[in-house]
Design an enzyme around this catalytic site. Structure first.
Site, mmCIF file in Angstrom:
data_model
loop_
_atom_site.group_PDB
_atom_site.id
_atom_site.type_symbol
_atom_site.label_atom_id
_atom_site.label_comp_id
_atom_site.label_asym_id
_atom_site.label_seq_id
_atom_site.Cartn_x
_atom_site.Cartn_y
_atom_site.Cartn_z
ATOM 1 N N ASN A 8 0.878 -1.167 0.000
ATOM 2 C CA ASN A 8 0.000 0.000 0.000
ATOM 3 C C ASN A 8 0.920 1.224 0.000
ATOM 4 O O ASN A 8 1.513 1.549 1.028
ATOM 5 C CB ASN A 8 -0.901 -0.006 1.247
ATOM 6 C CG ASN A 8 -1.723 1.257 1.360
ATOM 7 O OD1 ASN A 8 -1.776 2.057 0.413
ATOM 8 N ND2 ASN A 8 -2.350 1.461 2.504
ATOM 9 N N TRP A 9 1.028 1.841 -1.170
ATOM 10 C CA TRP A 9 1.953 2.990 -1.289
ATOM 11 C C TRP A 9 1.396 4.249 -0.615
ATOM 12 O O TRP A 9 2.088 5.253 -0.497
ATOM 13 C CB TRP A 9 2.219 3.299 -2.757
ATOM 14 C CG TRP A 9 3.098 2.306 -3.478
ATOM 15 C CD1 TRP A 9 3.711 1.215 -2.935
ATOM 16 C CD2 TRP A 9 3.456 2.331 -4.865
ATOM 17 N NE1 TRP A 9 4.434 0.565 -3.909
ATOM 18 C CE2 TRP A 9 4.302 1.222 -5.097
ATOM 19 C CE3 TRP A 9 3.153 3.175 -5.930
ATOM 20 C CZ2 TRP A 9 4.839 0.951 -6.349
ATOM 21 C CZ3 TRP A 9 3.681 2.908 -7.185
ATOM 22 C CH2 TRP A 9 4.517 1.808 -7.386
ATOM 23 N N LYS A 10 0.121 4.226 -0.241
ATOM 24 C CA LYS A 10 -0.542 5.423 0.305
ATOM 25 C C LYS A 10 -0.331 6.587 -0.669
ATOM 26 O O LYS A 10 -0.395 6.337 -1.881
ATOM 27 C CB LYS A 10 -0.032 5.709 1.722
ATOM 28 C CG LYS A 10 -0.150 4.439 2.593
ATOM 29 C CD LYS A 10 0.112 4.639 4.044
ATOM 30 C CE LYS A 10 0.018 3.279 4.739
ATOM 31 N NZ LYS A 10 0.200 3.352 6.174
ATOM 32 N N HIS A 84 -9.273 1.235 4.816
ATOM 33 C CA HIS A 84 -7.956 1.464 5.442
ATOM 34 C C HIS A 84 -8.106 2.454 6.601
ATOM 35 O O HIS A 84 -8.898 3.396 6.524
ATOM 36 C CB HIS A 84 -6.945 1.994 4.430
ATOM 37 C CG HIS A 84 -5.556 1.971 4.989
ATOM 38 N ND1 HIS A 84 -5.079 2.990 5.767
ATOM 39 C CD2 HIS A 84 -4.589 1.026 4.940
ATOM 40 C CE1 HIS A 84 -3.856 2.669 6.178
ATOM 41 N NE2 HIS A 84 -3.535 1.490 5.674
ATOM 42 N N GLU A 153 -5.061 -4.680 10.735
ATOM 43 C CA GLU A 153 -4.051 -3.625 10.827
ATOM 44 C C GLU A 153 -4.340 -2.765 12.052
ATOM 45 O O GLU A 153 -5.126 -1.811 11.966
ATOM 46 C CB GLU A 153 -4.108 -2.714 9.588
ATOM 47 C CG GLU A 153 -3.554 -3.325 8.339
ATOM 48 C CD GLU A 153 -3.007 -2.259 7.390
ATOM 49 O OE1 GLU A 153 -2.011 -2.539 6.726
ATOM 50 O OE2 GLU A 153 -3.561 -1.143 7.317
ATOM 51 N N SER A 201 3.809 -1.888 10.345
ATOM 52 C CA SER A 201 5.269 -1.895 10.548
ATOM 53 C C SER A 201 5.926 -3.216 10.146
ATOM 54 O O SER A 201 6.867 -3.664 10.792
ATOM 55 C CB SER A 201 5.618 -1.543 11.997
ATOM 56 O OG SER A 201 5.211 -0.212 12.293
HETATM 57 P P1 13P Z 1 3.308 0.477 7.532
HETATM 58 O O1 13P Z 1 3.828 -0.820 6.940
HETATM 59 O O2 13P Z 1 4.050 1.664 7.038
HETATM 60 O O3 13P Z 1 3.186 0.405 9.000
HETATM 61 O O4 13P Z 1 1.824 0.660 6.958
HETATM 62 C C1 13P Z 1 0.913 -0.350 7.124
HETATM 63 C C2 13P Z 1 -0.294 0.003 6.350
HETATM 64 O O5 13P Z 1 -1.022 0.912 6.721
HETATM 65 C C3 13P Z 1 -0.554 -0.748 5.115
HETATM 66 O O6 13P Z 1 -1.843 -0.560 4.666
#
Ligand code: 13P
Length: 241
Positions: A8-10, A84, A153, A201
């Site tokens: 998930n690149w956000k 999300h 998550e 993480s």
């Molecule tokens: P991180 O791996 O940066 O903690 O993000 C997790 C996330 O939100 C994936 O959707």
């Protein structure tokens, strides 16, 4: 059984060139980039599969700024993230909206990656999770829920949350058990037909801890998916657990 790794690149990266480079290095994973990169990335034969980070609640056209399931399909997305925590907590998305989006993903025969997870692991966390899961999947059939990849998550474990730390595999499994119980009790689902991911993480040094668990079908990776070498290591681990 092979494990799935989802990026998930956000809201990253800032340029198409960077997005193309990252995508080329993500063979074997599902990559969910920002909408604007989907069309160009779909032209690259990288060995990665595309997903979207969000979807509109319906195809009704009067929704400024939204992207429909039909558009996502045409752009080459095969997966869609629904619910999300960035959207739930930072952008005010309710369980009801997530539920509509999830139905929309299924309606368009896209593969849902449904995110659930508590904001803090306090004494109420179990009740919170049970309630969130019930509302998120409300009105879905057993068969529809079986199609979902359910990503646990915990918000407190996401790298962008101040003071975050990765969950332990033991406590992730405890939470997954709570989610399973809600689905099994309310929908009479068979435990074996449910697929769970862990996110929060995940990096190359802890990925094996989660990926090697029989209760976990894969990982949803944020920050570490933006680092080519680091992400490649996680994909390699997924192939060797
Ligand atoms: P991180 O791996 O940066 O903690 O993000 C997790 C996330 O939100 C994936 O959707």
């Amino acid at each position: 059984m092979s494990k799935i790794v989802i990026a998930n690149w956000k809201m990253n990266p800032q340029t198409l060139v960077e997005a193309e480079n990252l995508f080329r290095a993500s063979s074997g994973a599902v990559v969910c980039p920002p909408f604007v990169y989907l069309e160009e990335l779909a032209k690259i034969d990288s060995g990665a599969v595309l997903g979207a980070q969000d979807i509109a609640v319906s195809d009704e056209p009067g929704q400024t700024g939204e992207v429909s399931g039909e558009m996502l399909k045409q752009l080459g997305a095969k997966y869609v993230i629904a619910g999300h925590s960035d959207r739930r907590w930072k952008l005010g998305e309710s369980d009801e909206t997530v539920n509509k989006k999830l139905k929309e993903v299924l309606e368009h025969e896209l593969m849902p990656i449904v995110c659930v997870g508590e904001k803090s692991r306090d004494s109420d966390f179990k009740m919170f999770l049970q309630n969130q899961v019930s509302l998120t999947f409300s009105g879905l059939t057993k068969e529809q829920i079986e199609k979902c990849l359910i990503a646990y998550e915990p918000v407190w474990a996401i790298s962008t949350t101040p003071g975050s730390r990765s969950d332990t595999p033991e406590s992730a499994i405890e939470s997954i058990k709570i989610i399973k119980e809600v689905l099994v009790e309310n929908w009479k689902l068979e435990i074996g037909n449910l697929s769970f991911l862990y996110g929060g993480s995940v990096i190359s040094t802890n990925a094996r801890d989660f990926l090697s668990l029989k209760e976990i079908s894969g990982v949803l990776v944020g920050g570490a998916s933006l680092d080519k070498e680091e992400f490649k290591k996680i994909i390699d681990i997924s192939l060797n657990v």
